[in-house]
Motif scaffolding. Structure first.
Motif, PDB file in Angstrom:
ATOM      1  N   TYR A 187       0.842  -1.208   0.000  1.00 19.45           N
ATOM      2  CA  TYR A 187       0.000   0.000   0.000  1.00 19.45           C
ATOM      3  C   TYR A 187       0.874   1.254   0.000  1.00 19.45           C
ATOM      4  CZ  TYR A 187      -3.163   3.636   1.695  1.00 19.45           C
ATOM      5  OH  TYR A 187      -3.884   4.806   1.831  1.00 19.45           O
ATOM      6  N   ALA A 197      -7.736  -8.384  -1.914  1.00 24.19           N
ATOM      7  CA  ALA A 197      -8.635  -7.276  -1.591  1.00 24.19           C
ATOM      8  C   ALA A 197      -7.974  -5.930  -1.869  1.00 24.19           C
ATOM      9  CB  ALA A 197      -9.051  -7.363  -0.119  1.00 24.19           C
ATOM     10  N   ARG A 219      -7.765  -5.398  -5.703  1.00 21.88           N
ATOM     11  CA  ARG A 219      -9.073  -5.061  -6.276  1.00 21.88           C
ATOM     12  C   ARG A 219      -9.461  -3.627  -5.944  1.00 21.88           C
ATOM     13  NH1 ARG A 219     -10.518 -10.272  -4.387  1.00 21.88           N
ATOM     14  NH2 ARG A 219     -11.456  -9.300  -2.533  1.00 21.88           N
ATOM     15  N   GLU A 220      -9.297  -3.257  -4.700  1.00 22.87           N
ATOM     16  CA  GLU A 220      -9.772  -1.949  -4.253  1.00 22.87           C
ATOM     17  C   GLU A 220      -9.010  -0.803  -4.895  1.00 22.87           C
ATOM     18  OE1 GLU A 220     -11.318   0.111  -0.156  1.00 22.87           O
ATOM     19  OE2 GLU A 220     -10.930  -2.024  -0.310  1.00 22.87           O
ATOM     20  N   TYR A 221      -7.703  -0.979  -5.103  1.00 20.68           N
ATOM     21  CA  TYR A 221      -6.894   0.123  -5.627  1.00 20.68           C
ATOM     22  C   TYR A 221      -6.424  -0.111  -7.066  1.00 20.68           C
ATOM     23  CZ  TYR A 221      -6.934   2.142  -0.982  1.00 20.68           C
ATOM     24  OH  TYR A 221      -7.332   2.720   0.204  1.00 20.68           O
ATOM     25  N   PRO A 246      -8.734   0.915   3.865  1.00 21.29           N
ATOM     26  CA  PRO A 246      -9.655   0.748   2.740  1.00 21.29           C
ATOM     27  C   PRO A 246     -10.141   2.103   2.230  1.00 21.29           C
ATOM     28  CG  PRO A 246     -10.767   0.295   4.802  1.00 21.29           C
ATOM     29  CD  PRO A 246      -9.327   0.519   5.141  1.00 21.29           C
ATOM     30  N   MET A 247     -10.536   2.143   0.983  1.00 23.78           N
ATOM     31  CA  MET A 247     -11.037   3.393   0.407  1.00 23.78           C
ATOM     32  C   MET A 247     -12.259   3.880   1.163  1.00 23.78           C
ATOM     33  SD  MET A 247     -10.521   2.715  -3.687  1.00 23.78           S
ATOM     34  CE  MET A 247     -10.837   4.424  -4.102  1.00 23.78           C
ATOM     35  N   GLN A 248     -13.124   2.968   1.521  1.00 28.88           N
ATOM     36  CA  GLN A 248     -14.284   3.283   2.341  1.00 28.88           C
ATOM     37  C   GLN A 248     -13.956   2.899   3.774  1.00 28.88           C
ATOM     38  OE1 GLN A 248     -17.190   4.756   1.117  1.00 28.88           O
ATOM     39  NE2 GLN A 248     -17.694   5.021   3.289  1.00 28.88           N
TER      40      GLN A 248
END
Length: 369
Positions: free
Chosen positions: A30, A71, A74-76, A178-180
């Protein structure tokens, strides 16, 4: 597009040493691929761990449905990062069984050899850039990884440690922000929000010794202990002496033969360094060419044709080209003969144009005339 930090290398490797906290993999990824201004998006990830650490990494990071590595990607939108279970490498004991932990001196040696093997291997690929993280695992594992990168790392390679603020550093359910944002619970059952998480990547400078390591150590599989022993044997006490009849210099116990003109030039600078109490660096236009010619006569004899030719070249005094030509040739010979210690004995350049001076870095007590 591959960002600046990747330098255009087609193979971008992220190597981590981990213990029982596989979170350092996603936290480091990250920090490098999402958070950093100069992003480093690896093409492949490798993890070195013990048996239990490897199992935790496989289950928590790579499970097809709940794996946190998947995860994060996928998210980023991180694509094409190769991280199969086979890239989680388990340190083995002398019988070939996975080490459950590193507790004995023998375990330490196995971990060292294993780490050195992978870093040597990855650094031998000219198309690669290697980023090593020492955030996880026992302290000895981090030390071995950093030491191995110092031995074999190249200009493009990097070493880092990921830092996470409390309470997220010790939070089993936290792998990346996480983004959210969402609420997690600390070990004391206190609710915390992931929007408060801070991930910081500390870049660790390291001395690169690769240029001074014999090629056979870079090419063949040698243990950590053997590698250190062989490198150490190349590091000698810093001292300089001269053998006038043989036109050779002795650098820390190793003899180097120089052509007469180069030997005379180097001896002249060494004499200056001793006679001026360490302030022998000189500008080419300020140097007395007659002093150099007297030293040259000591080397080749006063009736030598080469002395006569050199005196003719220097009839109007020194010029910068003469200095830089001699400096370049001498420094190349020293570098080839003393790959590890060359910088101690090479002729150094002090200052900037047009005020450049040339001389030795050695102190008078390190020089024996």
């Amino acid at each position: 597009m591959v960002e600046m930090m990747s330098g255009g290398y087609s193979r971008r490797i992220l190597l981590l040493v981990t213990g029982l906290t596989p979170q350092v993999v996603t936290e480091t990824l990250y920090a490098l691929a999402v958070q950093s201004k100069e992003k480093f998006i690896p093409t492949e990830i490798h993890v070195i761990s013990t048996g239990e650490g490897a199992e935790r990494a496989r289950l928590s990071l790579l499970d097809p449905s709940s794996g946190q590595f998947h995860a994060l990607c996928r998210e980023y939108g991180l694509q094409s990062i190769l991280f199969p279970p086979e890239n989680i490498h388990v340190i083995e004991d002398t019988t070939g069984q996975p080490l459950t932990d590193i507790r004995t001196p023998e375990d330490n040696l196995r971990a060292a050899d294993y780490t050195v093997h992978f870093i040597r291997k990855f650094c031998s690929d000219e198309s690669s850039i290697l980023h090593v993280s020492i955030a996880g695992g026992r302290k000895s594992m981090g030390f071995f990884a950093g030491y191995a990168l110092s031995l074999f790392g190249r200009t493009q390679d990097r070493l880092s440690h990921v830092l996470v603020n409390d309470p997220f550093e010790s939070l089993p359910d936290f792998y990346f922000p996480p983004m959210q944002g969402k609420v997690l619970y600390s070990r004391s059952n206190r609710p915390v929000h992931t929007s408060d998480a801070r991930i910081m990547l500390a870049d660790i400078p390291f001395v690169r010794l690769r240029g001074g390591i014999p090629q056979n150590l870079q090419d063949r599989k040698v243990s950590f202990h053997e590698t250190v022993e062989e490198v150490q044997s190349g590091l000698r006490f810093i001292s300089l002496s001269f053998d006038l009849p043989k036109k050779s210099i002795c650098c820390g116990g190793k003899w180097i033969k120089l052509p007469p003109a180069l030997f005379a030039f180097y001896l002249w600078l060494a004499r200056r360094q001793v006679m001026t109490s360490g302030e022998g660096a000189i500008h080419s236009q300020e140097a007395n060419h007659h002093d150099f010619l007297r030293v040259y006569a000591d080397v080749v004899g006063s009736m030598s044709a080469s002395l006569e030719n050199t005196a003719q070249v220097l009839k109007n005094g020194f010029d910068r080209q003469f200095f830089e030509e001699k400096l370049s040739k001498i420094n190349r010979i020293i570098e080839k003969s003393l790959p590890l210690e060359a910088s101690f004995y090479q002729i150094a350049t002090f200052g900037m144009k047009p005020y450049k001076k040339y001389g030795l870095r050695l102190t008078p007590d390190q020089i024996s005339l």
